[in-house]
Design a protein around this motif. Structure first.
Motif, PDB file in Angstrom:
ATOM      1  N   GLU A  80       0.907  -1.203   0.097  1.00 21.51           N
ATOM      2  CA  GLU A  80       0.225   0.034   0.019  1.00 21.51           C
ATOM      3  C   GLU A  80       0.895   1.354  -0.093  1.00 21.51           C
ATOM      4  OE1 GLU A  80      -4.211   1.131   2.045  1.00 21.51           O
ATOM      5  OE2 GLU A  80      -2.767   0.331   3.206  1.00 21.51           O
ATOM      6  N   ALA A  81       1.933   0.872   0.954  1.00 23.61           N
ATOM      7  CA  ALA A  81       2.959   2.233   0.742  1.00 23.61           C
ATOM      8  C   ALA A  81       3.642   2.572  -0.525  1.00 23.61           C
ATOM      9  CB  ALA A  81       3.873   2.211   1.787  1.00 23.61           C
ATOM     10  N   ASP A  82       3.791   1.530  -1.450  1.00 23.55           N
ATOM     11  CA  ASP A  82       4.466   1.514  -2.522  1.00 23.55           C
ATOM     12  C   ASP A  82       3.577   1.801  -3.800  1.00 23.55           C
ATOM     13  OD1 ASP A  82       6.812   0.918  -1.345  1.00 23.55           O
ATOM     14  OD2 ASP A  82       6.736  -1.182  -2.167  1.00 23.55           O
ATOM     15  N   GLY A  83       2.326   1.924  -3.470  1.00 24.11           N
ATOM     16  CA  GLY A  83       1.305   2.175  -4.422  1.00 24.11           C
ATOM     17  C   GLY A  83       0.784   1.027  -5.230  1.00 24.11           C
ATOM     18  N   LEU A  84       0.981  -0.185  -4.532  1.00 27.45           N
ATOM     19  CA  LEU A  84       0.684  -1.441  -5.577  1.00 27.45           C
ATOM     20  C   LEU A  84      -0.647  -1.971  -5.225  1.00 27.45           C
ATOM     21  CD1 LEU A  84       3.980  -3.260  -5.337  1.00 27.45           C
ATOM     22  CD2 LEU A  84       3.244  -1.435  -6.715  1.00 27.45           C
ATOM     23  N   THR A 102      -3.610  -1.834  -7.605  1.00 31.57           N
ATOM     24  CA  THR A 102      -4.022  -0.667  -8.293  1.00 31.57           C
ATOM     25  C   THR A 102      -3.233  -1.057  -9.815  1.00 31.57           C
ATOM     26  OG1 THR A 102      -1.568   0.055  -7.568  1.00 31.57           O
ATOM     27  CG2 THR A 102      -3.635   0.445  -6.245  1.00 31.57           C
ATOM     28  N   ASP A 103      -3.343  -0.022 -10.585  1.00 31.80           N
ATOM     29  CA  ASP A 103      -2.832  -0.146 -12.155  1.00 31.80           C
ATOM     30  C   ASP A 103      -1.135  -0.220 -11.837  1.00 31.80           C
ATOM     31  OD1 ASP A 103      -4.952   0.372 -13.277  1.00 31.80           O
ATOM     32  OD2 ASP A 103      -4.927   2.387 -13.627  1.00 31.80           O
ATOM     33  N   ALA A 104      -0.760   0.539 -10.918  1.00 36.12           N
ATOM     34  CA  ALA A 104       0.738   0.343 -10.856  1.00 36.12           C
ATOM     35  C   ALA A 104       1.026  -1.019 -10.316  1.00 36.12           C
ATOM     36  CB  ALA A 104       1.203   1.222  -9.552  1.00 36.12           C
ATOM     37  N   GLY A 105       0.415  -1.606  -9.501  1.00 37.14           N
ATOM     38  CA  GLY A 105       0.570  -3.024  -9.025  1.00 37.14           C
ATOM     39  C   GLY A 105       0.356  -4.107 -10.063  1.00 37.14           C
ATOM     40  N   ARG A 106      -0.567  -3.825 -11.078  1.00 36.37           N
ATOM     41  CA  ARG A 106      -0.527  -4.798 -12.135  1.00 36.37           C
ATOM     42  C   ARG A 106       0.620  -4.531 -13.199  1.00 36.37           C
ATOM     43  NH1 ARG A 106      -4.853  -7.720 -11.786  1.00 36.37           N
ATOM     44  NH2 ARG A 106      -6.748  -6.878 -10.828  1.00 36.37           N
ATOM     45  N   THR A 107       0.902  -3.229 -13.142  1.00 34.47           N
ATOM     46  CA  THR A 107       2.146  -3.060 -14.147  1.00 34.47           C
ATOM     47  C   THR A 107       3.634  -3.931 -13.444  1.00 34.47           C
ATOM     48  OG1 THR A 107       1.352  -0.955 -14.804  1.00 34.47           O
ATOM     49  CG2 THR A 107       3.892  -1.354 -15.054  1.00 34.47           C
TER      50      THR A 107
END
Length: 307
Positions: A80-84, A102-107
Protein backbone atom coordinates in the motif's frame (compact mmCIF):
# COMPACT_ATOMS: atom_id res chain seq x y z
CA UNK A 1 11.83 -55.59 8.58
CA UNK A 2 10.83 -52.46 10.51
CA UNK A 3 14.40 -51.16 10.52
CA UNK A 4 14.63 -51.70 6.75
CA UNK A 5 11.41 -49.77 6.19
CA UNK A 6 12.60 -46.96 8.46
CA UNK A 7 15.89 -46.84 6.61
CA UNK A 8 14.07 -46.60 3.27
CA UNK A 9 11.85 -43.79 4.58
CA UNK A 10 14.90 -41.93 5.87
CA UNK A 11 16.55 -42.28 2.45
CA UNK A 12 13.46 -40.82 0.80
CA UNK A 13 13.44 -37.89 3.22
CA UNK A 14 17.12 -37.22 2.53
CA UNK A 15 16.57 -37.34 -1.24
CA UNK A 16 13.64 -34.92 -1.08
CA UNK A 17 15.57 -32.50 1.15
CA UNK A 18 18.53 -32.66 -1.23
CA UNK A 19 16.22 -31.89 -4.16
CA UNK A 20 14.73 -28.95 -2.25
CA UNK A 21 18.18 -27.50 -1.62
CA UNK A 22 19.12 -27.96 -5.26
CA UNK A 23 15.93 -26.50 -6.69
CA UNK A 24 15.76 -23.45 -4.42
CA UNK A 25 19.26 -22.65 -5.66
CA UNK A 26 18.25 -23.11 -9.29
CA UNK A 27 15.27 -20.76 -9.09
CA UNK A 28 17.04 -18.29 -6.84
CA UNK A 29 14.60 -18.03 -3.94
CA UNK A 30 17.34 -17.67 -1.32
CA UNK A 31 18.42 -14.20 -2.37
CA UNK A 32 17.20 -10.88 -0.97
CA UNK A 33 14.80 -10.28 -3.85
CA UNK A 34 13.16 -12.35 -6.57
CA UNK A 35 13.98 -11.62 -10.23
CA UNK A 36 16.06 -8.54 -9.42
CA UNK A 37 13.19 -6.88 -7.55
CA UNK A 38 12.94 -5.81 -3.90
CA UNK A 39 10.22 -8.41 -3.27
CA UNK A 40 10.53 -11.78 -1.55
CA UNK A 41 9.06 -15.03 -2.86
CA UNK A 42 6.09 -14.71 -0.51
CA UNK A 43 5.43 -11.14 -1.61
CA UNK A 44 5.53 -12.20 -5.26
CA UNK A 45 3.01 -14.96 -4.50
CA UNK A 46 0.68 -12.35 -2.95
CA UNK A 47 0.96 -10.21 -6.10
CA UNK A 48 0.32 -13.28 -8.25
CA UNK A 49 -2.91 -14.18 -6.44
CA UNK A 50 -4.13 -10.58 -6.47
CA UNK A 51 -3.47 -10.39 -10.20
CA UNK A 52 -5.49 -13.57 -10.77
CA UNK A 53 -8.48 -12.13 -8.90
CA UNK A 54 -10.12 -8.78 -9.41
CA UNK A 55 -10.65 -8.34 -5.66
CA UNK A 56 -9.91 -10.61 -2.70
CA UNK A 57 -10.77 -10.60 0.97
CA UNK A 58 -7.78 -10.49 3.28
CA UNK A 59 -8.95 -13.65 5.05
CA UNK A 60 -9.37 -15.48 1.75
CA UNK A 61 -5.87 -14.49 0.64
CA UNK A 62 -4.38 -15.52 4.00
CA UNK A 63 -6.02 -18.96 3.88
CA UNK A 64 -5.06 -19.51 0.24
CA UNK A 65 -1.37 -18.87 0.93
CA UNK A 66 -1.30 -20.27 4.48
CA UNK A 67 0.12 -17.05 5.91
CA UNK A 68 0.04 -15.64 9.43
CA UNK A 69 -2.44 -12.76 9.64
CA UNK A 70 0.15 -10.35 11.03
CA UNK A 71 2.73 -11.28 8.37
CA UNK A 72 0.20 -10.74 5.56
CA UNK A 73 -0.85 -7.42 7.07
CA UNK A 74 2.77 -6.22 7.01
CA UNK A 75 3.16 -7.28 3.36
CA UNK A 76 -0.04 -5.48 2.37
CA UNK A 77 1.05 -2.42 4.33
CA UNK A 78 4.28 -2.29 2.35
CA UNK A 79 2.45 -2.74 -0.94
CA UNK A 80 0.00 0.00 0.00
CA UNK A 81 2.86 2.36 0.81
CA UNK A 82 4.42 1.54 -2.58
CA UNK A 83 1.12 2.24 -4.31
CA UNK A 84 0.67 -1.36 -5.48
CA UNK A 85 -2.56 -2.25 -3.66
CA UNK A 86 -5.65 -0.53 -2.36
CA UNK A 87 -7.51 -1.75 0.72
CA UNK A 88 -11.07 -0.97 1.68
CA UNK A 89 -13.89 -2.31 3.85
CA UNK A 90 -16.51 -4.51 2.23
CA UNK A 91 -19.82 -2.75 1.65
CA UNK A 92 -21.63 -5.96 2.62
CA UNK A 93 -19.60 -6.64 5.78
CA UNK A 94 -17.58 -3.86 7.42
CA UNK A 95 -15.50 -6.46 9.25
CA UNK A 96 -14.18 -7.80 5.94
CA UNK A 97 -11.22 -6.09 4.29
CA UNK A 98 -11.06 -6.25 0.47
CA UNK A 99 -7.78 -5.89 -1.43
CA UNK A 100 -7.15 -5.14 -5.12
CA UNK A 101 -4.11 -4.31 -7.21
CA UNK A 102 -3.80 -0.75 -8.44
CA UNK A 103 -2.73 0.00 -12.00
CA UNK A 104 0.81 0.37 -10.68
CA UNK A 105 0.46 -3.00 -8.96
CA UNK A 106 -0.62 -4.73 -12.15
CA UNK A 107 2.27 -3.12 -14.02
CA UNK A 108 4.71 -4.32 -11.35
CA UNK A 109 3.33 -7.85 -11.52
CA UNK A 110 3.48 -7.87 -15.34
CA UNK A 111 7.18 -7.02 -15.10
CA UNK A 112 7.71 -9.86 -12.62
CA UNK A 113 5.76 -12.28 -14.79
CA UNK A 114 7.77 -11.44 -17.91
CA UNK A 115 11.08 -11.75 -16.04
CA UNK A 116 9.99 -15.11 -14.62
CA UNK A 117 9.11 -16.45 -18.07
CA UNK A 118 12.44 -15.23 -19.45
CA UNK A 119 14.32 -16.88 -16.59
CA UNK A 120 12.63 -20.22 -17.29
CA UNK A 121 13.47 -19.91 -20.98
CA UNK A 122 17.08 -19.41 -19.92
CA UNK A 123 16.95 -22.56 -17.79
CA UNK A 124 15.70 -24.53 -20.79
CA UNK A 125 18.34 -23.23 -23.20
CA UNK A 126 20.51 -26.14 -24.19
CA UNK A 127 18.05 -28.73 -22.83
CA UNK A 128 16.98 -31.16 -25.58
CA UNK A 129 13.35 -31.74 -26.50
CA UNK A 130 13.25 -35.23 -24.99
CA UNK A 131 14.73 -34.00 -21.70
CA UNK A 132 12.27 -31.10 -21.65
CA UNK A 133 9.37 -33.54 -21.91
CA UNK A 134 10.86 -35.63 -19.09
CA UNK A 135 11.34 -32.52 -16.96
CA UNK A 136 7.78 -31.26 -17.43
CA UNK A 137 6.32 -34.73 -16.89
CA UNK A 138 8.30 -35.17 -13.67
CA UNK A 139 7.11 -31.81 -12.38
CA UNK A 140 3.53 -32.75 -13.18
CA UNK A 141 4.00 -36.00 -11.26
CA UNK A 142 5.28 -34.12 -8.19
CA UNK A 143 2.26 -31.79 -8.32
CA UNK A 144 -0.13 -34.70 -8.73
CA UNK A 145 1.28 -36.75 -5.85
CA UNK A 146 1.92 -33.97 -3.33
CA UNK A 147 -0.76 -31.48 -4.35
CA UNK A 148 -3.41 -33.80 -5.76
CA UNK A 149 -3.38 -31.65 -8.90
CA UNK A 150 -5.71 -33.09 -11.55
CA UNK A 151 -4.17 -34.20 -14.81
CA UNK A 152 -4.97 -31.95 -17.74
CA UNK A 153 -5.68 -35.00 -19.86
CA UNK A 154 -5.33 -38.72 -19.14
CA UNK A 155 -3.17 -39.47 -22.20
CA UNK A 156 -2.22 -38.34 -25.69
CA UNK A 157 -1.86 -40.32 -28.92
CA UNK A 158 0.85 -39.23 -31.36
CA UNK A 159 2.86 -40.55 -34.33
CA UNK A 160 6.17 -42.33 -33.64
CA UNK A 161 9.36 -40.30 -33.27
CA UNK A 162 13.02 -41.41 -33.36
CA UNK A 163 13.61 -43.70 -30.39
CA UNK A 164 10.01 -44.94 -30.23
CA UNK A 165 10.57 -48.04 -32.37
CA UNK A 166 13.45 -49.19 -30.19
CA UNK A 167 11.28 -48.58 -27.14
CA UNK A 168 8.49 -50.72 -28.65
CA UNK A 169 10.86 -53.64 -29.18
CA UNK A 170 12.36 -53.27 -25.69
CA UNK A 171 9.00 -53.07 -23.91
CA UNK A 172 7.53 -56.02 -25.81
CA UNK A 173 10.54 -58.12 -24.85
CA UNK A 174 10.66 -57.03 -21.20
CA UNK A 175 6.93 -56.95 -20.52
CA UNK A 176 5.98 -60.26 -22.09
CA UNK A 177 8.96 -61.97 -20.49
CA UNK A 178 7.83 -60.74 -17.07
CA UNK A 179 4.13 -61.53 -17.58
CA UNK A 180 4.23 -64.72 -19.69
CA UNK A 181 7.82 -65.97 -19.64
CA UNK A 182 8.37 -65.45 -23.38
CA UNK A 183 12.06 -65.32 -24.20
CA UNK A 184 14.36 -63.67 -26.71
CA UNK A 185 12.73 -65.43 -29.67
CA UNK A 186 9.63 -63.30 -29.14
CA UNK A 187 11.67 -60.12 -28.79
CA UNK A 188 13.53 -61.01 -32.01
CA UNK A 189 10.18 -61.50 -33.76
CA UNK A 190 9.08 -58.01 -32.68
CA UNK A 191 12.42 -56.58 -33.84
CA UNK A 192 11.90 -58.13 -37.29
CA UNK A 193 8.37 -56.68 -37.47
CA UNK A 194 9.75 -53.24 -36.67
CA UNK A 195 12.60 -53.59 -39.18
CA UNK A 196 10.13 -54.62 -41.92
CA UNK A 197 7.94 -51.66 -41.05
CA UNK A 198 10.85 -49.25 -41.53
CA UNK A 199 12.31 -50.95 -44.63
CA UNK A 200 9.02 -51.18 -46.53
CA UNK A 201 7.07 -48.29 -45.02
CA UNK A 202 4.44 -46.70 -47.26
CA UNK A 203 3.00 -43.72 -45.34
CA UNK A 204 -0.14 -43.79 -47.48
CA UNK A 205 -1.00 -47.30 -46.32
CA UNK A 206 0.93 -47.85 -43.09
CA UNK A 207 1.14 -45.93 -39.81
CA UNK A 208 1.95 -46.23 -36.13
CA UNK A 209 0.88 -44.51 -32.93
CA UNK A 210 2.45 -43.99 -29.51
CA UNK A 211 0.39 -43.33 -26.37
CA UNK A 212 1.86 -41.05 -23.73
CA UNK A 213 0.82 -40.53 -20.11
CA UNK A 214 2.38 -37.51 -18.41
CA UNK A 215 5.02 -37.34 -21.14
CA UNK A 216 6.08 -40.98 -20.75
CA UNK A 217 5.48 -43.67 -23.37
CA UNK A 218 2.62 -45.90 -22.26
CA UNK A 219 1.53 -47.86 -25.33
CA UNK A 220 1.82 -48.41 -29.06
CA UNK A 221 0.14 -49.93 -32.11
CA UNK A 222 0.92 -50.23 -35.82
CA UNK A 223 -1.15 -50.68 -38.98
CA UNK A 224 0.71 -52.37 -41.85
CA UNK A 225 -0.14 -53.70 -45.32
CA UNK A 226 -1.01 -57.40 -45.52
CA UNK A 227 -2.13 -57.23 -49.14
CA UNK A 228 -3.87 -54.66 -51.35
CA UNK A 229 -7.23 -55.13 -49.63
CA UNK A 230 -6.17 -56.26 -46.15
CA UNK A 231 -4.47 -54.32 -43.37
CA UNK A 232 -2.83 -55.95 -40.37
CA UNK A 233 -2.95 -54.60 -36.83
CA UNK A 234 0.38 -55.23 -35.13
CA UNK A 235 2.19 -54.73 -31.82
CA UNK A 236 -0.61 -53.46 -29.59
CA UNK A 237 0.94 -52.85 -26.17
CA UNK A 238 -0.20 -50.93 -23.09
CA UNK A 239 2.05 -50.52 -20.06
CA UNK A 240 0.64 -52.07 -16.86
CA UNK A 241 0.69 -48.66 -15.14
CA UNK A 242 -1.59 -47.24 -17.87
CA UNK A 243 -4.11 -50.06 -18.14
CA UNK A 244 -7.74 -49.27 -17.35
CA UNK A 245 -7.53 -45.81 -18.94
CA UNK A 246 -9.01 -46.83 -22.29
CA UNK A 247 -5.68 -46.52 -24.12
CA UNK A 248 -5.85 -49.95 -25.76
CA UNK A 249 -9.30 -49.31 -27.23
CA UNK A 250 -8.28 -45.85 -28.42
CA UNK A 251 -5.18 -47.22 -30.16
CA UNK A 252 -7.25 -49.88 -31.92
CA UNK A 253 -9.76 -47.21 -33.00
CA UNK A 254 -6.92 -45.15 -34.50
CA UNK A 255 -5.73 -48.21 -36.41
CA UNK A 256 -9.22 -48.96 -37.76
CA UNK A 257 -9.79 -45.34 -38.79
CA UNK A 258 -6.51 -45.21 -40.67
CA UNK A 259 -7.13 -48.55 -42.39
CA UNK A 260 -10.51 -47.34 -43.69
CA UNK A 261 -9.07 -44.05 -44.93
CA UNK A 262 -6.17 -45.90 -46.59
CA UNK A 263 -8.66 -47.90 -48.68
CA UNK A 264 -8.42 -51.32 -47.08
CA UNK A 265 -11.57 -53.45 -47.08
CA UNK A 266 -10.57 -55.79 -44.26
CA UNK A 267 -8.22 -55.86 -41.28
CA UNK A 268 -6.73 -58.84 -39.42
CA UNK A 269 -4.39 -59.46 -36.51
CA UNK A 270 -2.35 -62.24 -34.97
CA UNK A 271 -2.42 -62.84 -31.21
CA UNK A 272 -2.21 -65.56 -28.59
CA UNK A 273 -5.10 -66.83 -26.48
CA UNK A 274 -3.35 -66.03 -23.19
CA UNK A 275 -3.54 -62.30 -23.98
CA UNK A 276 -7.02 -62.05 -22.49
CA UNK A 277 -7.05 -58.27 -22.05
CA UNK A 278 -6.07 -57.65 -25.66
CA UNK A 279 -8.68 -60.13 -26.87
CA UNK A 280 -11.42 -58.23 -25.04
CA UNK A 281 -10.33 -55.03 -26.79
CA UNK A 282 -10.39 -56.75 -30.19
CA UNK A 283 -13.84 -58.21 -29.57
CA UNK A 284 -15.18 -54.82 -28.46
CA UNK A 285 -13.83 -53.36 -31.72
CA UNK A 286 -15.74 -55.92 -33.81
CA UNK A 287 -13.01 -58.47 -34.52
CA UNK A 288 -13.98 -62.14 -34.76
CA UNK A 289 -11.85 -65.25 -34.34
CA UNK A 290 -11.32 -66.83 -37.77
CA UNK A 291 -8.44 -69.25 -37.23
CA UNK A 292 -6.40 -70.82 -34.44
CA UNK A 293 -3.56 -73.29 -34.09
CA UNK A 294 -1.98 -74.86 -30.99
CA UNK A 295 1.40 -73.47 -29.94
CA UNK A 296 3.80 -74.14 -27.06
CA UNK A 297 1.77 -73.33 -23.95
CA UNK A 298 -0.73 -71.17 -25.84
CA UNK A 299 -2.93 -71.08 -28.93
CA UNK A 300 -2.03 -68.93 -31.94
CA UNK A 301 -5.08 -67.00 -33.15
CA UNK A 302 -6.08 -64.95 -36.18
CA UNK A 303 -8.83 -62.36 -35.69
CA UNK A 304 -10.36 -60.25 -38.45
CA UNK A 305 -13.21 -57.92 -39.38
CA UNK A 306 -14.49 -56.02 -42.39
CA UNK A 307 -13.98 -52.27 -42.56
Amino acid sequence: MLSIMQGSANDHVAEIRAFNRFYTGVIGVLGQGILDTPYSLTEVRVLFELDRHDRMGAGELRRLLGLDAGYLSRILGRFEADGLVARERSAADARRQVIALTDAGRTAFKTLDERSAEEVRGLLDGVGEEDRRRLVASMATIREILGRAPRREPYVIRPPRPGDLGWAVHRHGALYSAEYGWGMDFEALVARIVADYVDHHDPRREAGWIAEVDGERAGCIFCVRRDDETAQLRMLLVEPSARGMGIGGRLVDECLRFAREAGYRRIMLWTRDVLVGARRIYQAAGFELVEEEPGEGFVEQIWARDL
